[in-house]
Design a protein around this motif. Structure first.
Motif, PDB file in Angstrom:
ATOM      1  N   TRP A  12       0.601  -1.026  -0.223  1.00 37.29           N
ATOM      2  CA  TRP A  12       0.196  -0.258   0.283  1.00 37.29           C
ATOM      3  C   TRP A  12       0.466   1.303  -0.042  1.00 37.29           C
ATOM      4  O   TRP A  12       0.334   2.325  -0.396  1.00 37.29           O
ATOM      5  CB  TRP A  12      -1.298   0.068   1.241  1.00 37.29           C
ATOM      6  CG  TRP A  12      -2.255  -0.866   1.387  1.00 37.29           C
ATOM      7  CD1 TRP A  12      -2.057  -2.043   0.921  1.00 37.29           C
ATOM      8  CD2 TRP A  12      -3.510  -0.380  -0.136  1.00 37.29           C
ATOM      9  NE1 TRP A  12      -3.459  -2.562   0.277  1.00 37.29           N
ATOM     10  CE2 TRP A  12      -3.994  -1.639  -0.324  1.00 37.29           C
ATOM     11  CE3 TRP A  12      -3.592   1.274  -0.814  1.00 37.29           C
ATOM     12  CZ2 TRP A  12      -5.075  -1.616  -1.179  1.00 37.29           C
ATOM     13  CZ3 TRP A  12      -4.895   1.275  -0.860  1.00 37.29           C
ATOM     14  CH2 TRP A  12      -5.727  -0.271  -1.292  1.00 37.29           C
ATOM     15  N   TYR A  48      -6.083   0.952  13.753  1.00 36.10           N
ATOM     16  CA  TYR A  48      -5.244  -0.606  13.430  1.00 36.10           C
ATOM     17  C   TYR A  48      -5.328  -0.299  12.006  1.00 36.10           C
ATOM     18  O   TYR A  48      -6.387  -0.818  10.905  1.00 36.10           O
ATOM     19  CB  TYR A  48      -5.955  -1.406  13.820  1.00 36.10           C
ATOM     20  CG  TYR A  48      -5.315  -3.050  14.146  1.00 36.10           C
ATOM     21  CD1 TYR A  48      -5.425  -3.599  14.679  1.00 36.10           C
ATOM     22  CD2 TYR A  48      -5.488  -3.565  12.515  1.00 36.10           C
ATOM     23  CE1 TYR A  48      -3.826  -4.916  14.471  1.00 36.10           C
ATOM     24  CE2 TYR A  48      -4.687  -4.311  12.994  1.00 36.10           C
ATOM     25  CZ  TYR A  48      -4.286  -5.672  13.655  1.00 36.10           C
ATOM     26  OH  TYR A  48      -3.463  -7.414  13.369  1.00 36.10           O
ATOM     27  N   GLY A  49      -3.937  -0.334  11.086  1.00 37.32           N
ATOM     28  CA  GLY A  49      -3.635  -0.892   9.537  1.00 37.32           C
ATOM     29  C   GLY A  49      -4.281   0.872   8.932  1.00 37.32           C
ATOM     30  O   GLY A  49      -5.609   1.127   8.268  1.00 37.32           O
ATOM     31  N   GLY A  50      -3.826   2.002   9.673  1.00 39.30           N
ATOM     32  CA  GLY A  50      -4.188   2.942   9.141  1.00 39.30           C
ATOM     33  C   GLY A  50      -3.629   4.797   8.510  1.00 39.30           C
ATOM     34  O   GLY A  50      -3.855   5.207   7.877  1.00 39.30           O
ATOM     35  N   GLY A  51      -3.014   3.392   8.049  1.00 39.88           N
ATOM     36  CA  GLY A  51      -2.055   3.583   7.072  1.00 39.88           C
ATOM     37  C   GLY A  51      -1.188   5.209   6.981  1.00 39.88           C
ATOM     38  O   GLY A  51      -0.667   5.117   7.746  1.00 39.88           O
ATOM     39  N   TYR A  69      -1.374   1.135  14.583  1.00 34.56           N
ATOM     40  CA  TYR A  69      -0.858   0.145  14.430  1.00 34.56           C
ATOM     41  C   TYR A  69      -0.406  -0.394  12.234  1.00 34.56           C
ATOM     42  O   TYR A  69      -1.361  -0.309  11.815  1.00 34.56           O
ATOM     43  CB  TYR A  69      -0.946  -1.386  14.829  1.00 34.56           C
ATOM     44  CG  TYR A  69      -0.474  -2.466  14.174  1.00 34.56           C
ATOM     45  CD1 TYR A  69       1.084  -2.408  13.721  1.00 34.56           C
ATOM     46  CD2 TYR A  69      -0.944  -3.470  13.017  1.00 34.56           C
ATOM     47  CE1 TYR A  69       1.644  -3.831  12.903  1.00 34.56           C
ATOM     48  CE2 TYR A  69       0.073  -4.535  12.309  1.00 34.56           C
ATOM     49  CZ  TYR A  69       0.557  -4.605  12.616  1.00 34.56           C
ATOM     50  OH  TYR A  69       1.111  -5.418  11.768  1.00 34.56           O
ATOM     51  N   ASP A  70       0.198  -0.221  11.441  1.00 35.69           N
ATOM     52  CA  ASP A  70       0.324  -0.570   9.981  1.00 35.69           C
ATOM     53  C   ASP A  70       1.547  -1.810   9.928  1.00 35.69           C
ATOM     54  O   ASP A  70       2.207  -1.818  10.256  1.00 35.69           O
ATOM     55  CB  ASP A  70       0.808   0.240   9.326  1.00 35.69           C
ATOM     56  CG  ASP A  70      -0.219   0.110   8.108  1.00 35.69           C
ATOM     57  OD1 ASP A  70      -1.214   0.976   7.677  1.00 35.69           O
ATOM     58  OD2 ASP A  70       0.899  -0.666   6.916  1.00 35.69           O
ATOM     59  N   ILE A  71       0.570  -2.644   8.917  1.00 33.81           N
ATOM     60  CA  ILE A  71       2.144  -3.621   8.729  1.00 33.81           C
ATOM     61  C   ILE A  71       3.116  -3.552   8.004  1.00 33.81           C
ATOM     62  O   ILE A  71       4.578  -3.776   8.019  1.00 33.81           O
ATOM     63  CB  ILE A  71       0.939  -5.009   7.799  1.00 33.81           C
ATOM     64  CG1 ILE A  71       1.737  -6.178   7.735  1.00 33.81           C
ATOM     65  CG2 ILE A  71       0.425  -4.278   6.170  1.00 33.81           C
ATOM     66  CD1 ILE A  71       0.878  -7.661   6.998  1.00 33.81           C
ATOM     67  N   MET A  75       5.008   2.843   5.417  1.00 33.01           N
ATOM     68  CA  MET A  75       3.190   3.269   6.115  1.00 33.01           C
ATOM     69  C   MET A  75       3.571   4.126   7.578  1.00 33.01           C
ATOM     70  O   MET A  75       3.242   5.121   8.244  1.00 33.01           O
ATOM     71  CB  MET A  75       1.740   2.867   6.122  1.00 33.01           C
ATOM     72  CG  MET A  75       1.386   2.411   4.555  1.00 33.01           C
ATOM     73  SD  MET A  75       1.181   4.158   4.184  1.00 33.01           S
ATOM     74  CE  MET A  75       0.117   3.725   2.936  1.00 33.01           C
ATOM     75  N   ASN A 106     -10.430   0.957   9.260  1.00 29.97           N
ATOM     76  CA  ASN A 106     -10.881   1.647   8.271  1.00 29.97           C
ATOM     77  C   ASN A 106     -10.054   0.844   6.791  1.00 29.97           C
ATOM     78  O   ASN A 106      -8.997   0.630   6.766  1.00 29.97           O
ATOM     79  CB  ASN A 106     -10.360   2.733   7.776  1.00 29.97           C
ATOM     80  CG  ASN A 106     -11.443   3.325   9.729  1.00 29.97           C
ATOM     81  OD1 ASN A 106     -12.003   3.019   9.503  1.00 29.97           O
ATOM     82  ND2 ASN A 106     -10.960   4.528   9.975  1.00 29.97           N
ATOM     83  N   VAL A 108      -9.514  -2.009   6.125  1.00 30.91           N
ATOM     84  CA  VAL A 108      -8.463  -2.958   5.621  1.00 30.91           C
ATOM     85  C   VAL A 108      -8.740  -4.536   5.436  1.00 30.91           C
ATOM     86  O   VAL A 108      -8.308  -5.724   4.915  1.00 30.91           O
ATOM     87  CB  VAL A 108      -7.715  -3.429   7.146  1.00 30.91           C
ATOM     88  CG1 VAL A 108      -6.385  -4.126   7.064  1.00 30.91           C
ATOM     89  CG2 VAL A 108      -7.035  -2.068   7.266  1.00 30.91           C
ATOM     90  N   ILE A 111      -9.587  -6.238   1.548  1.00 29.89           N
ATOM     91  CA  ILE A 111      -8.157  -5.672   0.872  1.00 29.89           C
ATOM     92  C   ILE A 111      -7.185  -7.445   2.338  1.00 29.89           C
ATOM     93  O   ILE A 111      -5.819  -7.719   1.176  1.00 29.89           O
ATOM     94  CB  ILE A 111      -7.201  -4.829   1.099  1.00 29.89           C
ATOM     95  CG1 ILE A 111      -6.663  -4.625   2.169  1.00 29.89           C
ATOM     96  CG2 ILE A 111      -7.970  -3.964   0.442  1.00 29.89           C
ATOM     97  CD1 ILE A 111      -5.696  -3.309   2.285  1.00 29.89           C
ATOM     98  N   VAL A 112      -7.535  -7.931   2.930  1.00 26.69           N
ATOM     99  CA  VAL A 112      -6.605  -9.262   3.220  1.00 26.69           C
ATOM    100  C   VAL A 112      -7.354 -10.074   3.294  1.00 26.69           C
ATOM    101  O   VAL A 112      -8.594 -10.875   2.915  1.00 26.69           O
ATOM    102  CB  VAL A 112      -6.184  -8.845   4.706  1.00 26.69           C
ATOM    103  CG1 VAL A 112      -5.289  -7.886   4.911  1.00 26.69           C
ATOM    104  CG2 VAL A 112      -7.048  -9.087   5.752  1.00 26.69           C
ATOM    105  N   GLU A 116      -6.324 -13.577   7.770  1.00 24.11           N
ATOM    106  CA  GLU A 116      -6.183 -12.306   7.931  1.00 24.11           C
ATOM    107  C   GLU A 116      -6.895 -11.247   8.884  1.00 24.11           C
ATOM    108  O   GLU A 116      -6.938 -11.174   9.906  1.00 24.11           O
ATOM    109  CB  GLU A 116      -4.939 -11.607   7.297  1.00 24.11           C
ATOM    110  CG  GLU A 116      -4.351 -10.483   7.764  1.00 24.11           C
ATOM    111  CD  GLU A 116      -3.198 -10.890   8.521  1.00 24.11           C
ATOM    112  OE1 GLU A 116      -3.244 -11.355   8.817  1.00 24.11           O
ATOM    113  OE2 GLU A 116      -2.712  -9.915   9.241  1.00 24.11           O
ATOM    114  N   ILE A 120      -6.566 -10.328  12.610  1.00 21.70           N
ATOM    115  CA  ILE A 120      -7.460  -9.087  12.349  1.00 21.70           C
ATOM    116  C   ILE A 120      -8.205  -8.390  13.781  1.00 21.70           C
ATOM    117  O   ILE A 120      -7.905  -8.127  14.676  1.00 21.70           O
ATOM    118  CB  ILE A 120      -6.704  -7.672  11.448  1.00 21.70           C
ATOM    119  CG1 ILE A 120      -6.360  -8.112  10.797  1.00 21.70           C
ATOM    120  CG2 ILE A 120      -7.899  -6.908  11.555  1.00 21.70           C
ATOM    121  CD1 ILE A 120      -5.850  -7.007   9.378  1.00 21.70           C
TER     122      ILE A 120
END
Ligand SMILES: C[S@@+](CC[C@H](N)C(=O)[O-])C[C@H]1O[C@@H](n2cnc3c(N)ncnc32)[C@H](O)[C@@H]1O
Length: 225
Positions: A12, A48-51, A69-71, A75, A106, A108, A111-112, A116, A120
């Motif tokens: 991303w 969570y997955g805040g980009g 947190y974002d993977i 990001m 939001n 996230v 798309i996984v 996953e 999450i």
């Protein structure tokens, strides 16, 4: 021009600039989430997955005690420039348990992979405190057979609404393509229940009309332990 295709969850950061420029998404999605959250002053919030941290910095300005947190490392770096390195978790193991009043996740889950999604949802449940609420939202699965919205261009569906499957769609604002993992709303509701989150409410972003169709771009689930 060749369109960028985002097919892996770690890719991303390649469209970080495009994400920032997604004005319609911001106006519709982020404003809906912010109004659902209510007064955020001094609330402990995890994105969570805040980009790149666009919503996180808005919440910080509103007085929230915000963490992200974002993977994607890229990001996380972008978000740390906005909300401070001390407010970033670099891996899921760092996220404290039973801590957060509010958790947002939001765009996230769609798309996984299914596995996953479950990880999450479990992580979100563990991080919520007893009285906390999670708001998990993504593209409205009911739009599967709507080829054009203000945000997306979709192919004609190759599967039924009830079937979990993936397809490629184009984001009109950013001009990039993504793989959307379609699952019916009921599938998500079953996952929440299986993993011990209770559904408190289901919300949608404001409705508009395009080419004769009524469209609500995003769905947002409100959940608690
Ligand atoms: C479409 S962007 C949404 C970003 C932000 N939440 C927003 O609303 O603008 C998806 C984000 O999810 C992150 N992501 C993807 N898979 C993830 C995972 N398994 N765990 C945490 N973050 C993930 C990506 O790195 C990316 O920043």
């Amino acid at each position: 021009m060749v369109k960028k295709l985002i097919s892996e969850e770690t890719e991303w950061s390649r469209v970080a600039e495009e994400l920032k420029a997604e004005k319609i998404k911001l106006a519709f999605y982020d404003n809906t989430v912010i109004s659902l959250l209510g007064n955020v002053k001094n609330r402990k919030i995890l994105d969570y997955g805040g980009g790149p941290g666009v919503l996180a910095i808005t919440l910080k300005k509103l007085g929230a005690d915000i963490k992200e947190y974002d993977i994607s490392e890229d990001m996380r770096k972008k978000a740390s420039e906005k909300i401070g390195e001390e407010n970033i978790y670099h891996n899921v193991g760092e996220i404290p348990k039973n801590k957060f009043d509010l958790i947002i996740c939001n765009l996230v889950l769609c798309i996984v992979s299914e596995d996953e999604v479950k990880r999450i949802v479990k992580n979100i449940k563990n991080a919520l405190n007893k009285k906390g609420f999670a708001f998990i939202g993504f593209c409205n699965p009911k739009l599967l057979d709507v080829q054009e919205t203000n945000l997306d261009l979709r192919p004609k569906p190759s599967h039924k609404y009830e079937e979990n499957h993936s397809y490629m769609k184009t984001k009109k604002e950013g001009g990039y393509q993504i793989i959307e993992n379609h699952r019916p709303i009921e599938w998500y509701e079953r996952v929440y229940e299986e993993l011990g989150l209770k559904l408190v409410g289901v919300f949608f972003t404001p409705e508009y009309k395009l080419k004769g169709k009524n469209i609500k771009d995003f769905i947002i689930f409100k959940l608690r332990k």
